[in-house]
Design a protein around this motif. Structure first.
Motif, PDB file in Angstrom:
ATOM      1  N   GLU A 225      -7.446   8.867 -10.879  1.00 32.68           N
ATOM      2  CA  GLU A 225      -6.133   8.602 -11.490  1.00 32.68           C
ATOM      3  C   GLU A 225      -5.348   7.547 -10.705  1.00 32.68           C
ATOM      4  OE1 GLU A 225      -5.828  13.039 -13.490  1.00 32.68           O
ATOM      5  OE2 GLU A 225      -4.696  12.608 -11.652  1.00 32.68           O
ATOM      6  N   VAL A 226      -5.504   7.551  -9.381  1.00 32.80           N
ATOM      7  CA  VAL A 226      -4.831   6.522  -8.576  1.00 32.80           C
ATOM      8  C   VAL A 226      -5.348   5.145  -9.009  1.00 32.80           C
ATOM      9  CG1 VAL A 226      -4.544   5.557  -6.249  1.00 32.80           C
ATOM     10  CG2 VAL A 226      -4.446   8.039  -6.594  1.00 32.80           C
ATOM     11  N   ALA A 227      -6.687   5.018  -9.101  1.00 35.04           N
ATOM     12  CA  ALA A 227      -7.272   3.722  -9.491  1.00 35.04           C
ATOM     13  C   ALA A 227      -6.815   3.336 -10.897  1.00 35.04           C
ATOM     14  CB  ALA A 227      -8.794   3.809  -9.417  1.00 35.04           C
ATOM     15  N   ALA A 228      -6.828   4.297 -11.808  1.00 42.38           N
ATOM     16  CA  ALA A 228      -6.455   3.990 -13.207  1.00 42.38           C
ATOM     17  C   ALA A 228      -4.997   3.550 -13.290  1.00 42.38           C
ATOM     18  CB  ALA A 228      -6.708   5.215 -14.084  1.00 42.38           C
ATOM     19  N   GLU A 229      -4.139   4.186 -12.513  1.00 43.02           N
ATOM     20  CA  GLU A 229      -2.715   3.836 -12.572  1.00 43.02           C
ATOM     21  C   GLU A 229      -2.469   2.454 -11.963  1.00 43.02           C
ATOM     22  OE1 GLU A 229      -0.478   5.296 -14.315  1.00 43.02           O
ATOM     23  OE2 GLU A 229       1.228   4.113 -13.600  1.00 43.02           O
ATOM     24  N   PHE A 230      -3.147   2.154 -10.861  1.00 41.32           N
ATOM     25  CA  PHE A 230      -3.037   0.794 -10.292  1.00 41.32           C
ATOM     26  C   PHE A 230      -3.493  -0.230 -11.321  1.00 41.32           C
ATOM     27  CE2 PHE A 230      -2.591   2.147  -5.785  1.00 41.32           C
ATOM     28  CZ  PHE A 230      -1.648   1.209  -5.402  1.00 41.32           C
ATOM     29  N   SER A 231      -4.594   0.089 -11.997  1.00 39.76           N
ATOM     30  CA  SER A 231      -5.147  -0.833 -12.981  1.00 39.76           C
ATOM     31  C   SER A 231      -4.154  -1.042 -14.123  1.00 39.76           C
ATOM     32  CB  SER A 231      -6.471  -0.252 -13.491  1.00 39.76           C
ATOM     33  OG  SER A 231      -7.083  -1.161 -14.331  1.00 39.76           O
ATOM     34  N   ARG A 232      -3.581   0.066 -14.608  1.00 33.18           N
ATOM     35  CA  ARG A 232      -2.628  -0.009 -15.737  1.00 33.18           C
ATOM     36  C   ARG A 232      -1.421  -0.861 -15.361  1.00 33.18           C
ATOM     37  NH1 ARG A 232       1.846   2.104 -17.777  1.00 33.18           N
ATOM     38  NH2 ARG A 232       2.372   3.313 -15.919  1.00 33.18           N
ATOM     39  N   GLN A 233      -0.886  -0.626 -14.165  1.00 36.08           N
ATOM     40  CA  GLN A 233       0.351  -1.329 -13.798  1.00 36.08           C
ATOM     41  C   GLN A 233       0.114  -2.782 -13.372  1.00 36.08           C
ATOM     42  OE1 GLN A 233       3.324   0.565 -11.363  1.00 36.08           O
ATOM     43  NE2 GLN A 233       2.734   2.620 -12.003  1.00 36.08           N
ATOM     44  N   SER A 234      -1.044  -3.051 -12.785  1.00 38.66           N
ATOM     45  CA  SER A 234      -1.295  -4.415 -12.286  1.00 38.66           C
ATOM     46  C   SER A 234      -1.960  -5.288 -13.334  1.00 38.66           C
ATOM     47  CB  SER A 234      -2.185  -4.365 -11.040  1.00 38.66           C
ATOM     48  OG  SER A 234      -3.486  -3.933 -11.406  1.00 38.66           O
ATOM     49  N   GLY A 235      -2.566  -4.634 -14.344  1.00 39.91           N
ATOM     50  CA  GLY A 235      -3.292  -5.394 -15.352  1.00 39.91           C
ATOM     51  C   GLY A 235      -4.644  -5.890 -14.837  1.00 39.91           C
ATOM     52  N   ARG A 236      -5.080  -5.353 -13.684  1.00 36.16           N
ATOM     53  CA  ARG A 236      -6.364  -5.770 -13.119  1.00 36.16           C
ATOM     54  C   ARG A 236      -7.325  -4.587 -13.150  1.00 36.16           C
ATOM     55  NH1 ARG A 236      -4.726  -8.439  -7.450  1.00 36.16           N
ATOM     56  NH2 ARG A 236      -6.916  -9.042  -7.443  1.00 36.16           N
ATOM     57  N   PRO A 237      -8.611  -4.833 -13.413  1.00 25.75           N
ATOM     58  CA  PRO A 237      -9.550  -3.711 -13.469  1.00 25.75           C
ATOM     59  C   PRO A 237      -9.723  -3.064 -12.093  1.00 25.75           C
ATOM     60  CG  PRO A 237     -10.725  -5.806 -13.652  1.00 25.75           C
ATOM     61  CD  PRO A 237      -9.268  -6.128 -13.640  1.00 25.75           C
ATOM     62  N   LEU A 238      -9.667  -1.746 -12.067  1.00 26.50           N
ATOM     63  CA  LEU A 238      -9.905  -1.024 -10.814  1.00 26.50           C
ATOM     64  C   LEU A 238     -10.469   0.346 -11.163  1.00 26.50           C
ATOM     65  CD1 LEU A 238      -9.595  -0.960  -7.691  1.00 26.50           C
ATOM     66  CD2 LEU A 238      -7.357   0.113  -8.024  1.00 26.50           C
ATOM     67  N   ARG A 239     -11.594   0.676 -10.524  1.00 27.47           N
ATOM     68  CA  ARG A 239     -12.171   2.006 -10.724  1.00 27.47           C
ATOM     69  C   ARG A 239     -12.412   2.634  -9.368  1.00 27.47           C
ATOM     70  NH1 ARG A 239     -17.680   1.914  -9.623  1.00 27.47           N
ATOM     71  NH2 ARG A 239     -18.441  -0.209  -9.415  1.00 27.47           N
TER      72      ARG A 239
END
Ligand SMILES: NC(=O)c1ccc[n+]([C@@H]2O[C@H](COP(=O)([O-])OP(=O)(O)OC[C@H]3O[C@@H](n4cnc5c(N)ncnc54)[C@H](OP(=O)(O)O)[C@@H]3O)[C@@H](O)[C@H]2O)c1
Length: 306
Positions: A225-239
């Motif tokens: 969830e941390v990775a998904a939230e960073f991805s959502r807010q930054s617009g960059r893929p992160l898993r």
């Protein structure tokens, strides 16, 4: 708000130059305690100018110099003991501080520990187990503030989120485990509420709080969830990618961390998979009388720093 009785009564905060300690002092003032009722007990008084400007008393208290501790704790109606971050030294340091608290006849100790300390498999919890037991044996009225993992540690404070965002992968060995993370600010607000005596004042407070244990965690999140939230807010893929504990420690050393620190961080991540950083307790929200800061807000703050 109830305050300690009388103008001369003191709340003494140790490690008050640290990030948590400074926030506790600020919260005590925000919650209406006069600065004259607060003493900041610090290792290096010369680094405490900012605290002195607030009008609080500065006292010298170095855990490794026992002779500084009794005078620093003199007249304390409530003493907040925040350990140092020196792994392996924390228990001897806390032993010095607890012995001094007894000698100074402190009315009540609040000790900041880790969530789930008695049953935690976390290596870093070992010294908290020892310190909690020593507090109990001291015979002083006590409260344990078992702090959850700082949310800030999972949202970039350890410095690897920039690298993760560049590579698109965030590593750990936390599995599907969940962290009931809490910000230092929320934990400081909770500590201030306890010190100010949400339950009572003076001797009545000490009696009512003796032996109280607060398990302080916010809304739980997984590393996915941390990775998904960073991805959502930054617009960059992160898993999030899970590794074995050995692989994760190795990855941290190849990023330049010293072996011992890498092993400790890996052990801390593994503890997430064991459930050591998770609690269903709502003690934190009850104490601060509002929802704890959500992960999304902490991440938003972190992304503004980049
Ligand atoms: N819940 C969690 O997730 C978590 C995570 C990490 C750590 N912790 C624990 O929580 C504590 C507070 O966190 P924090 O973020 O405020 O840490 P921090 O900013 O690193 O502050 C540590 C404090 O310990 C003081 N200190 C170090 N050695 C000392 C000594 N010999 N005698 C007296 N004071 C000494 C430091 O004084 P100086 O300013 O002079 O250096 C500083 O004020 C940490 O020290 C650690 O025990 C909790």
């Amino acid at each position: 708000m109830s305050t300690p009785n009388g103008p001369d009564q003191k709340i003494v905060i140790t490690a008050a130059t640290g990030r948590l300690g400074r926030l506790v002092v600020a919260e005590l003032l925000n919650q209406g305690l006069p600065a004259g009722n607060i003493a900041a007990a610090v290792r290096s008084p010369q680094t405490a100018a900012g605290l002195a400007e607030l009008g609080v008393e500065i006292r010298h208290a170095d855990y490794t110099e026992p002779q500084t501790l009794v005078p620093a704790f003199a007249g304390a109606d409530r003493l907040l003991l925040i350990p140092s971050a020196e792994y392996g030294q924390r228990f001897p340091q806390m032993k010095n501080a607890i012995d001094a608290a007894v000698e100074a006849s402190v009315s009540q100790i609040a000790y900041t520990s880790f969530v789930n300390t008695p049953v935690s498999t976390l290596r870093l919890a070992d010294e908290h187990k020892q310190a909690e037991a020593y507090v109990v044996r001291s015979g002083l009225p006590f409260t344990f503030l078992r702090n959850g993992g700082y949310t800030e540690l999972y949202t970039g404070e350890l410095g690897d989120i920039g690298r993760a965002l560049d590579s698109g992968v965030m590593y750990g060995c936390a599995g599907e485990g969940r962290v009931s993370g809490a910000t230092r600010a929320d934990l400081a607000a909770a500590a201030a509420r306890v010190l100010l005596g949400a339950v009572g004042s003076g001797q009545a407070h000490a009696a009512a709080n003796n032996g109280r244990v607060y398990e302080l965690g916010g809304a739980a999140f997984s590393l996915h969830e941390v990775a998904a939230e960073f991805s959502r807010q930054s617009g960059r893929p992160l898993r999030y990618q899970d590794l074995s504990v050995g692989e994760y420690a190795e990855a941290l050393t190849t990023q330049g961390l010293p072996r011992e620190f890498a092993d400790l961080l890996a052990d801390t991540s593994l503890a997430v998979s064991n459930g050591d950083w998770f609690t269903t307790s709502n003690d934190l929200e009850q104490l601060i009388e509002r929802p704890a800061a959500p992960l999304a807000d902490v991440i938003a703050t972190q992304l503004r720093v980049f």
